[in-house]
Motif scaffolding. Structure first.
Motif, short mmCIF file in Angstrom:
data_model
loop_
_atom_site.label_atom_id
_atom_site.label_comp_id
_atom_site.label_asym_id
_atom_site.label_seq_id
_atom_site.Cartn_x
_atom_site.Cartn_y
_atom_site.Cartn_z
N GLY A 596 -0.80 -2.59 -15.78
CA GLY A 596 -1.43 -3.00 -14.51
C GLY A 596 -0.44 -3.47 -13.46
O GLY A 596 -0.81 -4.17 -12.52
N LYS A 597 0.84 -3.09 -13.59
CA LYS A 597 1.84 -3.51 -12.60
C LYS A 597 1.52 -2.88 -11.25
O LYS A 597 1.29 -1.68 -11.13
N LYS A 598 1.53 -3.68 -10.19
CA LYS A 598 1.17 -3.20 -8.85
C LYS A 598 2.42 -2.83 -8.05
O LYS A 598 3.39 -3.58 -8.04
N GLU A 599 2.36 -1.66 -7.40
CA GLU A 599 3.44 -1.21 -6.53
C GLU A 599 2.81 -0.65 -5.24
O GLU A 599 1.67 -0.21 -5.23
N TYR A 635 -0.95 0.24 0.66
CA TYR A 635 -1.88 0.01 -0.45
C TYR A 635 -1.08 -0.21 -1.72
O TYR A 635 -0.12 0.51 -2.00
N GLN A 636 -1.49 -1.24 -2.50
CA GLN A 636 -0.79 -1.56 -3.75
C GLN A 636 -1.73 -1.37 -4.95
O GLN A 636 -2.87 -1.83 -4.91
N THR A 637 -1.23 -0.72 -5.99
CA THR A 637 -1.95 -0.62 -7.27
C THR A 637 -0.99 -0.08 -8.31
O THR A 637 0.23 0.04 -8.05
N ASP A 638 -1.51 0.29 -9.50
CA ASP A 638 -0.69 0.86 -10.57
C ASP A 638 -0.31 2.30 -10.21
O ASP A 638 -1.16 3.18 -10.13
N LYS A 639 0.98 2.53 -9.97
CA LYS A 639 1.43 3.83 -9.49
C LYS A 639 1.16 4.94 -10.49
O LYS A 639 0.80 6.06 -10.13
N ARG A 640 1.29 4.65 -11.79
CA ARG A 640 1.09 5.68 -12.81
C ARG A 640 -0.36 6.15 -12.83
O ARG A 640 -0.64 7.34 -12.98
#
Length: 751
Positions: A596-599, A635-640
């Motif tokens: 859940g890492k946000k980028e 916009y930020q969220t899980d890139k994968r």
């Protein structure tokens, strides 16, 4: 011969008296021994042996042998039984199983002749412990049952609880968790009634182990902490170490690595101080597994090797099997494949010998990883199937439900007992208040009676002035008592109101608990159903390409050179499809286990990179991609997760385009946002989706048309990503005209 025995025993006893430090109990018994004769001397010798077991085992053995010799001399059957029993325990401690069993048999015979039921129960219990330690669970269970019957016969609750706890451990170690929970709670109930703190702590610790094994880490941590609290009350350092080790293992499972390592090291200090080799082995093994998770493989292997040295000295097959398996797994990571395979096979063999399914599960997992690393996929698949079968038998939904039902029943019964005590206390308070009220009325009646006589007396003697003063004082007293009565009534009303509120709160709590249980049960059923479907379909989907490759290879060998080329092309195509299927399965795992890492997402770059890769691989040069993205979008969220979503949407659009019909196709992606949502529209003018399948396109293995070679996982993965991001997806399509996907995600700007 007997004279020589006596001389040897006397010498051993003399040496024993010099071989231990000063101890008040031992010194006292030694003083008694000076003048003791006959049966009293035998009993004192046995007591000395018992108290020296953990101080100097050689001294204990010498006293036990002297007690045996004297008992034979005076034909003291009880002394013979106690001497045999004490020597059996000493040999058990020294790891001499056969000698211990032979001595127990002799003790059993002596105690049976004098009908010493309590001592027979102890003998049967030690039989069970010996067989349990050597993982002979069926024999252990038989003797524990005999011990339990004897304890019940003489109404020895403490012995009964101890045996119930041991039986629970037998079921736990053989994978029968529901039965284990049942026996642990029975033991706890008896021990709490007896206020036996140590035994209660042991049962709580066993429950912690069980719930940890069931991956219910919340309950595991709760029961470990309960156990630690019990052992801290009695300052039992060795048992505190065991609970610290358990707490560390739970923290490790929930990825609190620093907390886990702190607890492990603290536990290791306790065990080293007590020279507890089995627990030292367990904790070193746990530290090794922790270093494995942090990819410090050399440290992990070093700790596992130390754990093996300690485990081998205990002859505990379960513990030895676990350590062999962990060493094998580490050697895979380090590329030591030959050594790895040997250790994994050793671990599996020992696990099968003792019938411990948890150790079998770990061994099959290691063998699956080994063959996968060696690229021997057939063997890897076989071991994965065995791993799945053992896992299903250990962690079935029905077992989990039954365990939680038993735990809930125990907690509910305990809460009801507390409520009953509260009600009894409240009733006592009400009775006290009623008694005070009656006393107040009686006092008031007495005062009135006294006032009547006073008035009469003063009227007779015509002391009017004195009478009036007295009446005034009496009136003041009456008013004060009336105020007291009013105060008591008000206090009673407040108590009734508090009781009413407490009952309401209890009812709300019970209602909330029932609702939570139903909701979580539904979610668990849904999750398990989806997982079962996924595993079943995946195994069959993987099987088909493998069979195809095998068949095509056989045909290729039979063909002339020209035909073989075509067959190899088909083999290559089949392998590409298999690779595509495996990639989809990897994506599914990534969706479930992403951190859940946000980028911050660069949508233009992400989509063009995916398009560049797909257009080459899928020959999409006749398809035109159009992008319309808001300029101010941050916009930020899980890139994968975003990459998985667009990769499968674009792949789906290419596969179902009209490009293979010699027509120009186009795909248009529009990305916009407002204050609450990110809106994504993916539109193509492909062949569309038939009306009869459009409602199922997001399900696993749903294929819209037989014109594709896909497995029907692409849109399922898209749906899973969007659910993980708490969003929604809608589809609109018309056959032979177009397909449009509308996606809405919660908007999280980069600031």
């Amino acid at each position: 011969m007997k004279f020589r025995q006596l001389i040897i025993i006397t010498l051993l006893t003399s040496l024993a008296s010099l071989s231990y430090a000063q101890n008040p109990i031992v010194d006292s018994l030694k003083n008694v021994l000076v003048s003791a004769e006959g049966e009293d001397r035998v009993n004192t010798l046995v007591e000395l042996a018992f108290n020296l077991e953990n101080i100097n085992i050689d001294s204990a053995k010498a006293y036990a042998h002297e007690a045996l010799y004297l008992s034979e001399k005076i034909n003291y059957k009880s002394g013979l039984g106690e001497s045999y029993f004490e020597l059996a325990w000493i040999h058990k401690t020294e790891g001499q199983k056969e000698k211990a069993l032979n001595l127990l048999e002799l003790a059993e015979k002596q105690f049976s002749e004098i009908d010493a039921k309590k001592r027979l129960a102890s003998v049967y219990n030690i039989y069970g412990v010996i067989f349990q330690n050597s993982s002979e669970y069926q024999s252990a269970y038989k003797y524990y049952q005999k011990s339990l019957e004897k304890y019940k016969e003489i109404n020895d609750k403490k012995g009964e609880a101890k045996t119930l706890n041991n039986i629970g451990t037998i079921f736990y170690r053989s994978g029968k968790f529901t039965r284990a929970v049942e026996f642990y709670f029975k033991a706890i109930k008896i021990n709490e009634n007896l206020n036996d703190i140590r035994s209660t702590g042991l049962s709580y610790g066993n429950l912690g182990n069980l719930f940890r094994q069931q991956k219910d880490y919340s309950n595991a941590l709760k029961y470990y902490k309960k156990a630690k609290k019990q052992f801290e009350i009695i300052s039992n350092e060795q048992k505190i170490g065991m609970t610290l080790d358990g707490i560390g293992s739970v923290y490790q499972k929930i990825n609190k690595i620093d907390s886990a390592l702190i607890n492990y090291k603290e536990a290791l200090e306790y065990f080293t101080k007590a020279n507890d080799k089995p627990q030292i082995a367990t904790t070193l093994n746990n530290i090794g597994k922790l270093y494995q998770e942090t990819e410090e493989y050399e440290n992990a292997l070093q700790n596992h090797q130390k754990a093996l040295d300690y485990a081998l000295s205990t002859e505990d097959k379960s513990r030895i099997a676990e350590v062999y398996t962990n060493i094998g797994k580490m050697q895979i990571k380090l590329g030591l494949y030959d050594d790895s395979h040997k250790n994994l096979i050793k671990g599996l063999g020992m696990a099968r010998d003792i019938g411990e399914q948890q150790r079998e599960l770990e061994s099959y997992e290691g063998l699956f990883q080994y063959f996968e690393a060696k690229e021997q996929f057939r063997e890897a698949f076989y071991n994965y199937i065995k791993y799945s079968q053992v896992k299903d038998s250990l962690y079935s939904l029905e077992k989990s439900r039954e365990i939680h039902r038993l735990a809930k029943e125990f907690e509910t019964e305990k809460k009801e007992q507390e409520n009953n005590l509260l009600r009894e206390k409240e009733a006592a308070n009400l009775a006290t208040i009623q008694k005070q009220r009656i006393q107040a009325y009686a006092l008031l009646g007495g005062i009135l009676l006294f006032l009547t006589f006073s008035i009469y007396y003063y009227r007779v003697y015509q002391q009017k002035k004195a009478t009036n003063e007295l009446l005034a004082r009496q009136n003041d007293e009456i008013n004060r008592k009336q105020s007291q009565i009013v105060s008591i009534n008000e206090s009673l009303k407040k108590s009734q109101i508090q009781l009413h509120h407490a009952n309401e709160e209890l009812q709300k709590l019970n209602t909330g608990l029932e609702s939570t249980v139903k909701e979580r049960t539904f979610e668990l059923q849904k999750s398990n159903q989806e997982l079962d479907t996924f595993l079943y379909q995946s195994s069959h989907a993987l099987r088909r390409p493998v069979v195809s490759v095998m068949g095509l290879t056989q045909l290729a060998r039979m063909e002339e050179n020209g035909g073989a080329v075509r067959l190899y092309d088909k083999i290559d195509d089949t392998l590409v499809r298999m690779d595509l299927m495996l990639k989809k399965l990897v994506m599914a795992s990534e969706i479930n286990f992403t951190n859940g890492k946000k980028e911050t997402i660069d949508f233009h770059r992400t989509i063009t990179d995916i398009w560049s890769e797909l257009s080459t691989k899928l020959q999409a040069d006749r398809i035109k991609l159009e992008l319309y993205i808001d300029n101010d979008l941050e916009y930020q969220t899980d890139k994968r997760l975003i990459k998985i979503m667009f990769q499968n949407l674009l792949e789906n659009a290419i596969v179902y385009s009209r490009a293979n019909m010699q027509e120009v196709s186009n795909i248009k992606i529009t990305i916009s946002h407002d204050s609450s949502y990110l809106n994504i529209i993916v539109h193509d003018n492909g062949i569309g989706i038939p009306e009869e399948v459009i409602s199922n396109i997001f399900n696993m293995f749903t294929v819209g048309t037989d014109k594709t070679k896909g497995y029907g996982l692409g849109l399922y993965l898209v749906k899973k990503v969007i659910e993980r991001l708490n969003g929604d997806i809608f589809v609109n399509s018309r056959k032979e005209e177009f397909t449009t996907f509308n996606i809405r995600l919660p908007f999280f700007p980069s600031n």
